[in-house]
Design a protein around this motif. Structure first.
Motif, PDB file in Angstrom:
ATOM      1  N   PRO A  11       0.820  -1.203   0.000  1.00  0.00           N
ATOM      2  CA  PRO A  11       0.000   0.000   0.000  1.00  0.00           C
ATOM      3  C   PRO A  11       0.862   1.264   0.000  1.00  0.00           C
ATOM      4  CG  PRO A  11       0.087  -0.922   2.196  1.00  0.00           C
ATOM      5  CD  PRO A  11       0.792  -1.895   1.277  1.00  0.00           C
ATOM      6  N   THR A  12       0.307   2.338  -0.534  1.00  0.00           N
ATOM      7  CA  THR A  12       0.983   3.626  -0.431  1.00  0.00           C
ATOM      8  C   THR A  12       0.901   4.072   1.028  1.00  0.00           C
ATOM      9  OG1 THR A  12      -1.023   4.930  -0.812  1.00  0.00           O
ATOM     10  CG2 THR A  12       0.273   4.286  -2.766  1.00  0.00           C
ATOM     11  N   LEU A  13       1.708   5.058   1.391  1.00  0.00           N
ATOM     12  CA  LEU A  13       1.630   5.606   2.742  1.00  0.00           C
ATOM     13  C   LEU A  13       0.242   6.186   2.998  1.00  0.00           C
ATOM     14  CD1 LEU A  13       5.123   7.341   3.039  1.00  0.00           C
ATOM     15  CD2 LEU A  13       4.384   5.193   4.091  1.00  0.00           C
ATOM     16  N   MET A  14      -0.354   6.759   1.980  1.00  0.00           N
ATOM     17  CA  MET A  14      -1.702   7.321   2.102  1.00  0.00           C
ATOM     18  C   MET A  14      -2.727   6.223   2.392  1.00  0.00           C
ATOM     19  SD  MET A  14      -3.312  10.171   1.961  1.00  0.00           S
ATOM     20  CE  MET A  14      -4.778  11.010   1.427  1.00  0.00           C
ATOM     21  N   ILE A  21      -4.892  15.773   8.118  1.00  0.00           N
ATOM     22  CA  ILE A  21      -3.723  15.267   7.395  1.00  0.00           C
ATOM     23  C   ILE A  21      -4.171  14.547   6.125  1.00  0.00           C
ATOM     24  CG2 ILE A  21      -1.853  13.558   7.458  1.00  0.00           C
ATOM     25  CD1 ILE A  21      -1.547  14.297  10.467  1.00  0.00           C
ATOM     26  N   TYR A  22      -5.138  13.653   6.256  1.00  0.00           N
ATOM     27  CA  TYR A  22      -5.628  12.893   5.108  1.00  0.00           C
ATOM     28  C   TYR A  22      -6.148  13.837   4.022  1.00  0.00           C
ATOM     29  CZ  TYR A  22      -8.104   9.486   2.300  1.00  0.00           C
ATOM     30  OH  TYR A  22      -8.535   8.718   1.248  1.00  0.00           O
ATOM     31  N   ASN A  23      -6.963  14.807   4.420  1.00  0.00           N
ATOM     32  CA  ASN A  23      -7.538  15.741   3.449  1.00  0.00           C
ATOM     33  C   ASN A  23      -6.469  16.606   2.793  1.00  0.00           C
ATOM     34  OD1 ASN A  23     -10.132  14.767   3.859  1.00  0.00           O
ATOM     35  ND2 ASN A  23     -10.604  16.280   5.416  1.00  0.00           N
ATOM     36  N   ASP A  24      -5.469  17.031   3.562  1.00  0.00           N
ATOM     37  CA  ASP A  24      -4.369  17.824   2.998  1.00  0.00           C
ATOM     38  C   ASP A  24      -3.590  17.024   1.951  1.00  0.00           C
ATOM     39  OD1 ASP A  24      -5.083  19.910   4.659  1.00  0.00           O
ATOM     40  OD2 ASP A  24      -3.378  19.675   6.030  1.00  0.00           O
ATOM     41  N   VAL A  25      -3.296  15.777   2.266  1.00  0.00           N
ATOM     42  CA  VAL A  25      -2.555  14.929   1.322  1.00  0.00           C
ATOM     43  C   VAL A  25      -3.410  14.662   0.084  1.00  0.00           C
ATOM     44  CG1 VAL A  25      -1.488  12.665   0.958  1.00  0.00           C
ATOM     45  CG2 VAL A  25      -1.127  13.868   3.116  1.00  0.00           C
ATOM     46  N   ALA A  26      -4.683  14.332   0.283  1.00  0.00           N
ATOM     47  CA  ALA A  26      -5.581  14.054  -0.853  1.00  0.00           C
ATOM     48  C   ALA A  26      -5.683  15.270  -1.772  1.00  0.00           C
ATOM     49  CB  ALA A  26      -6.956  13.637  -0.342  1.00  0.00           C
ATOM     50  N   VAL A  49       2.951   9.414  -4.771  1.00  0.00           N
ATOM     51  CA  VAL A  49       1.985   9.592  -3.683  1.00  0.00           C
ATOM     52  C   VAL A  49       2.710   9.606  -2.343  1.00  0.00           C
ATOM     53  CG1 VAL A  49       0.055   8.519  -2.446  1.00  0.00           C
ATOM     54  CG2 VAL A  49       0.026   8.631  -4.943  1.00  0.00           C
ATOM     55  N   ASP A  50       3.655   8.692  -2.159  1.00  0.00           N
ATOM     56  CA  ASP A  50       4.414   8.642  -0.904  1.00  0.00           C
ATOM     57  C   ASP A  50       5.225   9.914  -0.700  1.00  0.00           C
ATOM     58  OD1 ASP A  50       3.348   6.151  -0.410  1.00  0.00           O
ATOM     59  OD2 ASP A  50       5.212   5.050  -0.805  1.00  0.00           O
ATOM     60  N   ARG A  51       5.770  10.450  -1.766  1.00  0.00           N
ATOM     61  CA  ARG A  51       6.561  11.689  -1.674  1.00  0.00           C
ATOM     62  C   ARG A  51       5.677  12.847  -1.197  1.00  0.00           C
ATOM     63  NH1 ARG A  51       9.088  11.919  -6.744  1.00  0.00           N
ATOM     64  NH2 ARG A  51      10.536  10.416  -5.899  1.00  0.00           N
ATOM     65  N   ILE A  52       4.478  12.944  -1.745  1.00  0.00           N
ATOM     66  CA  ILE A  52       3.545  13.990  -1.319  1.00  0.00           C
ATOM     67  C   ILE A  52       3.160  13.786   0.138  1.00  0.00           C
ATOM     68  CG2 ILE A  52       1.200  14.898  -1.625  1.00  0.00           C
ATOM     69  CD1 ILE A  52       1.613  14.413  -4.663  1.00  0.00           C
ATOM     70  N   TYR A  53       2.873  12.553   0.523  1.00  0.00           N
ATOM     71  CA  TYR A  53       2.536  12.254   1.916  1.00  0.00           C
ATOM     72  C   TYR A  53       3.644  12.711   2.847  1.00  0.00           C
ATOM     73  CZ  TYR A  53       1.522   9.612   6.143  1.00  0.00           C
ATOM     74  OH  TYR A  53       1.286   9.267   7.437  1.00  0.00           O
ATOM     75  N   GLU A  54       4.878  12.393   2.487  1.00  0.00           N
ATOM     76  CA  GLU A  54       6.019  12.799   3.321  1.00  0.00           C
ATOM     77  C   GLU A  54       6.163  14.300   3.376  1.00  0.00           C
ATOM     78  OE1 GLU A  54       9.122  10.578   1.424  1.00  0.00           O
ATOM     79  OE2 GLU A  54       8.719   8.786   2.622  1.00  0.00           O
ATOM     80  N   GLU A  55       5.941  14.993   2.257  1.00  0.00           N
ATOM     81  CA  GLU A  55       6.040  16.456   2.243  1.00  0.00           C
ATOM     82  C   GLU A  55       5.023  17.079   3.191  1.00  0.00           C
ATOM     83  OE1 GLU A  55       5.448  17.614  -1.815  1.00  0.00           O
ATOM     84  OE2 GLU A  55       7.411  16.850  -2.454  1.00  0.00           O
ATOM     85  N   VAL A  56       3.811  16.588   3.175  1.00  0.00           N
ATOM     86  CA  VAL A  56       2.759  17.152   4.022  1.00  0.00           C
ATOM     87  C   VAL A  56       3.015  16.851   5.495  1.00  0.00           C
ATOM     88  CG1 VAL A  56       0.301  16.980   4.606  1.00  0.00           C
ATOM     89  CG2 VAL A  56       1.014  17.142   2.215  1.00  0.00           C
ATOM     90  N   ASN A  57       3.484  15.657   5.795  1.00  0.00           N
ATOM     91  CA  ASN A  57       3.607  15.227   7.185  1.00  0.00           C
ATOM     92  C   ASN A  57       4.923  15.566   7.847  1.00  0.00           C
ATOM     93  OD1 ASN A  57       1.098  13.839   7.944  1.00  0.00           O
ATOM     94  ND2 ASN A  57       1.553  12.722   6.080  1.00  0.00           N
ATOM     95  N   PHE A  58       5.928  15.926   7.083  1.00  0.00           N
ATOM     96  CA  PHE A  58       7.228  16.162   7.691  1.00  0.00           C
ATOM     97  C   PHE A  58       7.756  17.564   7.439  1.00  0.00           C
ATOM     98  CE2 PHE A  58       6.984  11.532   6.986  1.00  0.00           C
ATOM     99  CZ  PHE A  58       6.952  11.155   8.318  1.00  0.00           C
ATOM    100  N   ILE A  59       6.861  18.471   7.091  1.00  0.00           N
ATOM    101  CA  ILE A  59       7.270  19.869   6.887  1.00  0.00           C
ATOM    102  C   ILE A  59       6.993  20.647   8.147  1.00  0.00           C
ATOM    103  CG2 ILE A  59       6.742  21.976   5.618  1.00  0.00           C
ATOM    104  CD1 ILE A  59       6.364  20.301   3.149  1.00  0.00           C
TER     105      ILE A  59
END
Length: 72
Positions: free
Chosen positions: A5-8, A30-35, A62-72
């Motif tokens: 699965p993707t991180l999302m 978090i979910y809505n921001d990544v989506a 998708v994982d890259r975007i998830y990481e950008e949103v969650n680790f900034i």
């Protein structure tokens, strides 16, 4: 599924209760921001393509975007 699965997708599975509701407001945000970021990127790529056909991001993207949103 046949793939990891993707991180999302993993986040979705681990941050919702059995009824399908998010366990808390932070998780939902978090979910809505990544989506939203995924949708924005897919729309951008579709607009940039020669024929304007829909674009689906790869697991890595998708994982890259998830990481950008969650680790900034």
């Amino acid at each position: 599924m046949g793939r990891l699965p993707t991180l999302m997708e993993l986040f979705d599975r681990t941050h919702k209760n059995k009824a399908g509701a998010f366990v808390d407001e932070k998780s939902e945000k978090i979910y809505n921001d990544v989506a939203a970021r995924i949708d924005e990127r897919e729309t951008q790529l579709a607009q940039e393509s020669a024929d304007g056909s829909p674009v689906v991001l790869s697991t890595i993207e998708v994982d890259r975007i998830y990481e950008e949103v969650n680790f900034i």
